[in-house]
Design an enzyme around this catalytic site. Structure first.
Site, PDB file in Angstrom:
ATOM      1  N   LYS A  57       0.835  -1.214   0.000  1.00  0.00           N
ATOM      2  CA  LYS A  57       0.000   0.000   0.000  1.00  0.00           C
ATOM      3  C   LYS A  57       0.864   1.257   0.000  1.00  0.00           C
ATOM      4  CE  LYS A  57      -2.401  -2.712  -0.445  1.00  0.00           C
ATOM      5  NZ  LYS A  57      -2.468  -4.186  -0.359  1.00  0.00           N
ATOM      6  N   GLY A 121       9.207 -22.237  16.152  1.00  0.00           N
ATOM      7  CA  GLY A 121       8.460 -23.114  17.037  1.00  0.00           C
ATOM      8  C   GLY A 121       7.985 -24.377  16.331  1.00  0.00           C
ATOM      9  N   GLY A 189      -4.521 -12.200 -10.061  1.00  0.00           N
ATOM     10  CA  GLY A 189      -5.211 -12.162  -8.770  1.00  0.00           C
ATOM     11  C   GLY A 189      -4.971 -10.809  -8.110  1.00  0.00           C
ATOM     12  N   VAL A 190      -5.343 -10.711  -6.836  1.00  0.00           N
ATOM     13  CA  VAL A 190      -5.223  -9.447  -6.111  1.00  0.00           C
ATOM     14  C   VAL A 190      -3.780  -8.952  -6.127  1.00  0.00           C
ATOM     15  CG1 VAL A 190      -5.510  -8.345  -3.859  1.00  0.00           C
ATOM     16  CG2 VAL A 190      -7.137 -10.082  -4.603  1.00  0.00           C
ATOM     17  N   ILE A 191      -2.841  -9.831  -5.754  1.00  0.00           N
ATOM     18  CA  ILE A 191      -1.449  -9.394  -5.613  1.00  0.00           C
ATOM     19  C   ILE A 191      -0.857  -9.026  -6.977  1.00  0.00           C
ATOM     20  CG2 ILE A 191       0.868 -10.199  -4.932  1.00  0.00           C
ATOM     21  CD1 ILE A 191      -0.498 -11.719  -2.615  1.00  0.00           C
ATOM     22  N   GLU A 210      -2.629 -14.803 -17.383  1.00  0.00           N
ATOM     23  CA  GLU A 210      -3.529 -15.492 -16.442  1.00  0.00           C
ATOM     24  C   GLU A 210      -4.061 -16.764 -17.104  1.00  0.00           C
ATOM     25  OE1 GLU A 210      -4.878 -15.344 -13.161  1.00  0.00           O
ATOM     26  OE2 GLU A 210      -5.688 -17.187 -14.006  1.00  0.00           O
ATOM     27  N   VAL A 245       1.416 -20.049 -18.315  1.00  0.00           N
ATOM     28  CA  VAL A 245       2.877 -20.004 -18.451  1.00  0.00           C
ATOM     29  C   VAL A 245       3.445 -21.411 -18.288  1.00  0.00           C
ATOM     30  CG1 VAL A 245       4.992 -19.112 -17.411  1.00  0.00           C
ATOM     31  CG2 VAL A 245       2.993 -17.614 -17.693  1.00  0.00           C
ATOM     32  N   ALA A 327      -5.448 -10.376   6.150  1.00  0.00           N
ATOM     33  CA  ALA A 327      -4.928 -10.004   7.464  1.00  0.00           C
ATOM     34  C   ALA A 327      -6.047  -9.865   8.496  1.00  0.00           C
ATOM     35  CB  ALA A 327      -4.154  -8.694   7.341  1.00  0.00           C
ATOM     36  N   HIS A 451     -23.666  15.189   2.897  1.00  0.00           N
ATOM     37  CA  HIS A 451     -23.542  15.629   1.506  1.00  0.00           C
ATOM     38  C   HIS A 451     -22.525  16.755   1.415  1.00  0.00           C
ATOM     39  CE1 HIS A 451     -24.609  16.685  -2.582  1.00  0.00           C
ATOM     40  NE2 HIS A 451     -24.674  17.955  -2.208  1.00  0.00           N
TER      41      HIS A 451
HETATM   42  P1  FAD Z   1       1.757 -14.117   8.299  1.00  0.00           P
HETATM   43  O1  FAD Z   1       1.508 -12.685   8.179  1.00  0.00           O
HETATM   44  O2  FAD Z   1       2.328 -14.844   7.125  1.00  0.00           O
HETATM   45  O3  FAD Z   1       2.714 -14.287   9.564  1.00  0.00           O
HETATM   46  C1  FAD Z   1       3.205 -15.514   9.990  1.00  0.00           C
HETATM   47  C2  FAD Z   1       4.476 -15.265  10.769  1.00  0.00           C
HETATM   48  O4  FAD Z   1       4.828 -16.480  11.417  1.00  0.00           O
HETATM   49  C3  FAD Z   1       5.674 -14.904   9.882  1.00  0.00           C
HETATM   50  O5  FAD Z   1       6.304 -13.752  10.403  1.00  0.00           O
HETATM   51  C4  FAD Z   1       6.599 -16.118   9.986  1.00  0.00           C
HETATM   52  O6  FAD Z   1       7.966 -15.777   9.927  1.00  0.00           O
HETATM   53  C5  FAD Z   1       6.230 -16.670  11.340  1.00  0.00           C
HETATM   54  N1  FAD Z   1       6.445 -18.107  11.456  1.00  0.00           N
HETATM   55  C6  FAD Z   1       6.122 -19.070  10.555  1.00  0.00           C
HETATM   56  N2  FAD Z   1       6.440 -20.294  11.025  1.00  0.00           N
HETATM   57  C7  FAD Z   1       6.971 -20.087  12.253  1.00  0.00           C
HETATM   58  C8  FAD Z   1       7.484 -20.960  13.238  1.00  0.00           C
HETATM   59  N3  FAD Z   1       7.526 -22.289  13.066  1.00  0.00           N
HETATM   60  N4  FAD Z   1       7.985 -20.413  14.378  1.00  0.00           N
HETATM   61  C9  FAD Z   1       7.979 -19.065  14.573  1.00  0.00           C
HETATM   62  N5  FAD Z   1       7.484 -18.194  13.669  1.00  0.00           N
HETATM   63  C10 FAD Z   1       6.988 -18.706  12.534  1.00  0.00           C
HETATM   64  N6  FAD Z   1      -4.187  -8.952   3.272  1.00  0.00           N
HETATM   65  C11 FAD Z   1      -5.095  -8.000   3.536  1.00  0.00           C
HETATM   66  O7  FAD Z   1      -6.007  -8.242   4.336  1.00  0.00           O
HETATM   67  N7  FAD Z   1      -5.032  -6.767   2.935  1.00  0.00           N
HETATM   68  C12 FAD Z   1      -4.068  -6.454   2.043  1.00  0.00           C
HETATM   69  O8  FAD Z   1      -4.024  -5.340   1.521  1.00  0.00           O
HETATM   70  C13 FAD Z   1      -3.091  -7.434   1.745  1.00  0.00           C
HETATM   71  N8  FAD Z   1      -2.096  -7.165   0.870  1.00  0.00           N
HETATM   72  C14 FAD Z   1      -1.134  -8.098   0.650  1.00  0.00           C
HETATM   73  C15 FAD Z   1      -0.123  -7.787  -0.248  1.00  0.00           C
HETATM   74  C16 FAD Z   1       0.884  -8.692  -0.508  1.00  0.00           C
HETATM   75  C17 FAD Z   1       1.985  -8.336  -1.461  1.00  0.00           C
HETATM   76  C18 FAD Z   1       0.877  -9.955   0.171  1.00  0.00           C
HETATM   77  C19 FAD Z   1       1.972 -10.953  -0.058  1.00  0.00           C
HETATM   78  C20 FAD Z   1      -0.146 -10.284   1.057  1.00  0.00           C
HETATM   79  C21 FAD Z   1      -1.164  -9.356   1.294  1.00  0.00           C
HETATM   80  N9  FAD Z   1      -2.216  -9.640   2.165  1.00  0.00           N
HETATM   81  C22 FAD Z   1      -3.175  -8.694   2.406  1.00  0.00           C
HETATM   82  C23 FAD Z   1      -2.335 -10.936   2.861  1.00  0.00           C
HETATM   83  C24 FAD Z   1      -1.848 -10.825   4.306  1.00  0.00           C
HETATM   84  O9  FAD Z   1      -0.513 -10.382   4.311  1.00  0.00           O
HETATM   85  C25 FAD Z   1      -1.984 -12.163   4.996  1.00  0.00           C
HETATM   86  O10 FAD Z   1      -3.313 -12.630   4.895  1.00  0.00           O
HETATM   87  C26 FAD Z   1      -1.626 -12.053   6.471  1.00  0.00           C
HETATM   88  O11 FAD Z   1      -0.323 -11.571   6.647  1.00  0.00           O
HETATM   89  C27 FAD Z   1      -1.754 -13.416   7.153  1.00  0.00           C
HETATM   90  O12 FAD Z   1      -1.481 -13.272   8.503  1.00  0.00           O
HETATM   91  P2  FAD Z   1      -0.941 -14.486   9.373  1.00  0.00           P
HETATM   92  O13 FAD Z   1      -0.668 -13.928  10.732  1.00  0.00           O
HETATM   93  O14 FAD Z   1      -1.822 -15.656   9.251  1.00  0.00           O
HETATM   94  O15 FAD Z   1       0.453 -14.924   8.695  1.00  0.00           O
HETATM   95  P1  AMP Z   2      -4.500 -15.485  -6.473  1.00  0.00           P
HETATM   96  O1  AMP Z   2      -4.498 -16.893  -5.938  1.00  0.00           O
HETATM   97  O2  AMP Z   2      -5.798 -14.770  -6.334  1.00  0.00           O
HETATM   98  O3  AMP Z   2      -3.326 -14.694  -5.970  1.00  0.00           O
HETATM   99  O4  AMP Z   2      -4.302 -15.600  -8.046  1.00  0.00           O
HETATM  100  C1  AMP Z   2      -3.265 -16.329  -8.650  1.00  0.00           C
HETATM  101  C2  AMP Z   2      -3.627 -16.537 -10.118  1.00  0.00           C
HETATM  102  O5  AMP Z   2      -2.515 -17.105 -10.801  1.00  0.00           O
HETATM  103  C3  AMP Z   2      -4.810 -17.480 -10.325  1.00  0.00           C
HETATM  104  O6  AMP Z   2      -5.829 -16.780 -10.981  1.00  0.00           O
HETATM  105  C4  AMP Z   2      -4.240 -18.598 -11.192  1.00  0.00           C
HETATM  106  O7  AMP Z   2      -5.141 -19.015 -12.191  1.00  0.00           O
HETATM  107  C5  AMP Z   2      -3.013 -17.938 -11.851  1.00  0.00           C
HETATM  108  N1  AMP Z   2      -1.984 -18.909 -12.287  1.00  0.00           N
HETATM  109  C6  AMP Z   2      -1.488 -19.969 -11.596  1.00  0.00           C
HETATM  110  N2  AMP Z   2      -0.551 -20.643 -12.327  1.00  0.00           N
HETATM  111  C7  AMP Z   2      -0.440 -19.989 -13.523  1.00  0.00           C
HETATM  112  C8  AMP Z   2       0.362 -20.161 -14.721  1.00  0.00           C
HETATM  113  N3  AMP Z   2       1.248 -21.161 -14.842  1.00  0.00           N
HETATM  114  N4  AMP Z   2       0.201 -19.281 -15.757  1.00  0.00           N
HETATM  115  C9  AMP Z   2      -0.692 -18.261 -15.638  1.00  0.00           C
HETATM  116  N5  AMP Z   2      -1.467 -18.051 -14.559  1.00  0.00           N
HETATM  117  C10 AMP Z   2      -1.358 -18.879 -13.500  1.00  0.00           C
END
Ligand code: FAD
Ligand code: AMP
Length: 478
Positions: A57, A121, A189-191, A210, A245, A327, A451
């Site tokens: 963001k 852990g 997808g979103v990312i 895609e 791909v 998140a 408004h």
């Molecule tokens: P995580 O955030 O993945 O955290 C898990 C943590 O556990 C990590 O720090 C890891 O190192 C630690 N860990 C793992 N295994 C162990 C272990 N055995 N011992 C100790 N520590 C460990 N979500 C949104 O809602 N809004 C968004 O705008 C959004 N944007 C995103 C953009 C990107 C580029 C990406 C990649 C993700 C985005 N997400 C977004 C998704 C969001 O980041 C995840 O859904 C969220 O972080 C998941 O939270 P979590 O706590 O389950 O896991």
């Molecule tokens: P998301 O899970 O929402 O982050 O989206 C990931 C996207 O990647 C999905 O829409 C999949 O269909 C697409 N995808 C996965 N593997 C491939 C591939 N080999 N070539 C093109 N698109 C792919």
């Protein structure tokens, strides 16, 4: 052996929130984090704060300002001569925000009396947790309750091995120090769409490959159609659907990507390639064979609606369990679990989780889509209000998109709301609250909206459900 009421494994938004809430409720809590971030600090905040929601963001906000200055200011009579972007400074600003927020989690742990432990852990039988530190030393903790919040990692696919230089995952795509001339993105997808937008706004020619034939199949298709139109026609993103791909080769610092579509095999050369094909649970070395916690073949830990695993007193929350990888979903699960451990009757409403794509315009939704309701045979009614008819959107020169409200045909209860438009993420939250209270479309229609605000589009869409919208011609007249 140290003993805790609660040991949380992982400090992402699911884990750190669970840890803080449990500590607030008077429990003795440890939170484990195994990762070290690029700033050399513990990875507190997990994916979200370090390489996910927040840094993406930060880059989206910088690049949106750049686009506005480059293309949209002139309509206001503001001229910006010799506009430039310092990419290194943009990345440094993003890193500063990450550092501030991840450091903030450490402070919150201290303030709430949570013991932060740096180490990996592993859940052992008998509610014990083995912790392996960076120096290789091992300690075992005893826990009355364990919360597994180990999160997720980017999926890698064999045709495009990540080198974090030319072929990157979402983490690498937050670190480019110059704008790639031609950027490939695998996955619409979103990312993929968010990161493609970041670099496209700064001038990259973006091609999204895609595999699926449908664009954003999980969202309401009227909104998806509009989104595709805006991203391709207005923003110049080249989105190729049905393009799978199958291979790649690094040649002279570029990547030649092979993909297959309905016409056969094709190739395209990119300066950088972002692989954004989804995320997978981070479940390696997490469970001892005899601990009793089970997971499916993809590594998601089995839990019920209360995030309880097969072992009493062991819970799992966030990306490592079923449900949307978001998140806020993980954080709310963390709160629910902490409160249930404390003996409260907390539960979570999985039907009211908003999801957002932070492109511009934003795409945001809650509840069911028209397609889902049709498939389920539910009788529904729809109200749509375009931002082109919103005075505030017009004043802001930001009129793309619409609010679409769906309500039950008989009861008028809101079943879903789907928005593409300015501030869609914040607008949809109003409907999330309404749905949480079991609101009808009429309830929103009867509410006074300030408004001129963008929120009035939500009001008008609710009115349009029964043909009462004021600022557009209603299809149905009542
Ligand atoms: P995580 O955030 O993945 O955290 C898990 C943590 O556990 C990590 O720090 C890891 O190192 C630690 N860990 C793992 N295994 C162990 C272990 N055995 N011992 C100790 N520590 C460990 N979500 C949104 O809602 N809004 C968004 O705008 C959004 N944007 C995103 C953009 C990107 C580029 C990406 C990649 C993700 C985005 N997400 C977004 C998704 C969001 O980041 C995840 O859904 C969220 O972080 C998941 O939270 P979590 O706590 O389950 O896991
Ligand atoms: P998301 O899970 O929402 O982050 O989206 C990931 C996207 O990647 C999905 O829409 C999949 O269909 C697409 N995808 C996965 N593997 C491939 C591939 N080999 N070539 C093109 N698109 C792919």
């Amino acid at each position: 052996m140290s003993k805790f009421d609660v040991v949380v494994i992982g400090s992402g938004p699911a884990g750190y929130v669970a840890a803080i809430r449990a500590a607030q409720l008077g429990m003795n809590v440890a939170c484990l984090e195994k990762g070290i971030n690029k700033l050399g600090k513990p990875n507190f905040g997990g994916t979200c704060l370090n390489v996910g929601c927040i840094p993406s963001k930060a880059l989206l906000d910088t690049t949106h300002k750049y686009v506005e200055a480059a293309h949209d200011f002139d309509v206001h009579g503001i001229s910006t001569k010799e506009l430039s972007i310092d990419v290194a400074q943009m990345i440094a600003r993003k890193d500063k925000i990450v550092s501030q927020l991840t450091g903030g989690i450490g402070q919150l742990f201290k303030a709430n009396g949570v013991t932060a432990i740096e180490g990996a852990g592993k859940v052992l039988a008998g509610k014990k947790v083995e912790v392996t530190k960076a120096d290789g030393s091992v300690e075992t903790l005893e826990a009355e309750n364990i919360v597994i919040a180990a999160g997720s990692l980017p999926v890698e696919i064999p045709p495009t091995p990540i080198d974090q230089d030319v072929i990157v995952d979402s983490t690498g795509a937050l670190e480019f120090l110059e704008v790639p001339k031609k950027l490939g993105v695998i996955g619409a997808g979103v990312i993929g769409l968010e990161l493609g937008s970041v670099w496209g706004r700064l001038g990259s020619e973006v091609v999204v490959l895609e595999a699926l034939e449908e664009f954003l199949p999980a969202i309401d298709q009227q909104i998806a159609k509009e989104a595709r139109k805006v991203f391709t026609k207005a923003q110049g993103m080249d989105i190729r659907l049905g393009a799978r791909v199958t291979g790649s080769e690094i040649k002279d610092g570029q990547v030649v990507v092979t993909y297959t579509d309905s016409e056969g095999d094709k190739q395209e050369t990119f300066d950088k390639l972002i692989v954004a094909v989804g995320r997978r649970p981070q479940s390696e070395n997490l469970l001892s064979g005899d601990c009793g916690v089970s997971m499916d073949e993809r590594g998601f830990i089995f839990v019920n609606d209360y995030c309880e695993t097969d072992v009493p007193g062991v819970y799992a929350v966030g990306d490592i369990v079923r449900g949307p990888m978001l998140a806020h979903k993980g954080s709310e699960e963390g709160v629910m679990v902490a409160e249930r451990i404390a003996g409260q009757k907390a539960a979570m409403n999985y039907d009211c989780i908003p999801n957002v794509i932070y492109t511009h315009p934003e795409v945001a939704a809650v509840g069911q889509t028209e397609e889902q309701l049709k498939a389920d045979g539910v009788d529904y009614k729809v109200g749509v209000f375009p931002f082109a008819a919103s005075g505030r959107a017009l004043a802001a020169n930001d009129t793309a998109g619409m609010v679409k409200m769906i309500a039950d045909a008989k009861t008028d209860r809101i079943l879903g709301c789907h928005i593409i438009g300015p501030s869609a993420a914040d607008l949809v939250q109003q409907v999330v609250i309404a749905m949480e209270f079991g609101s009808s479309a009429e309830d929103i229609g009867l509410t006074v909206f300030g408004h001129p605000t963008l929120s009035e589009a939500v009001h008008e869409a609710a009115l349009a459900v029964d043909g009462h919208a004021i600022h557009i011609a209603n299809k149905k007249k009542r």
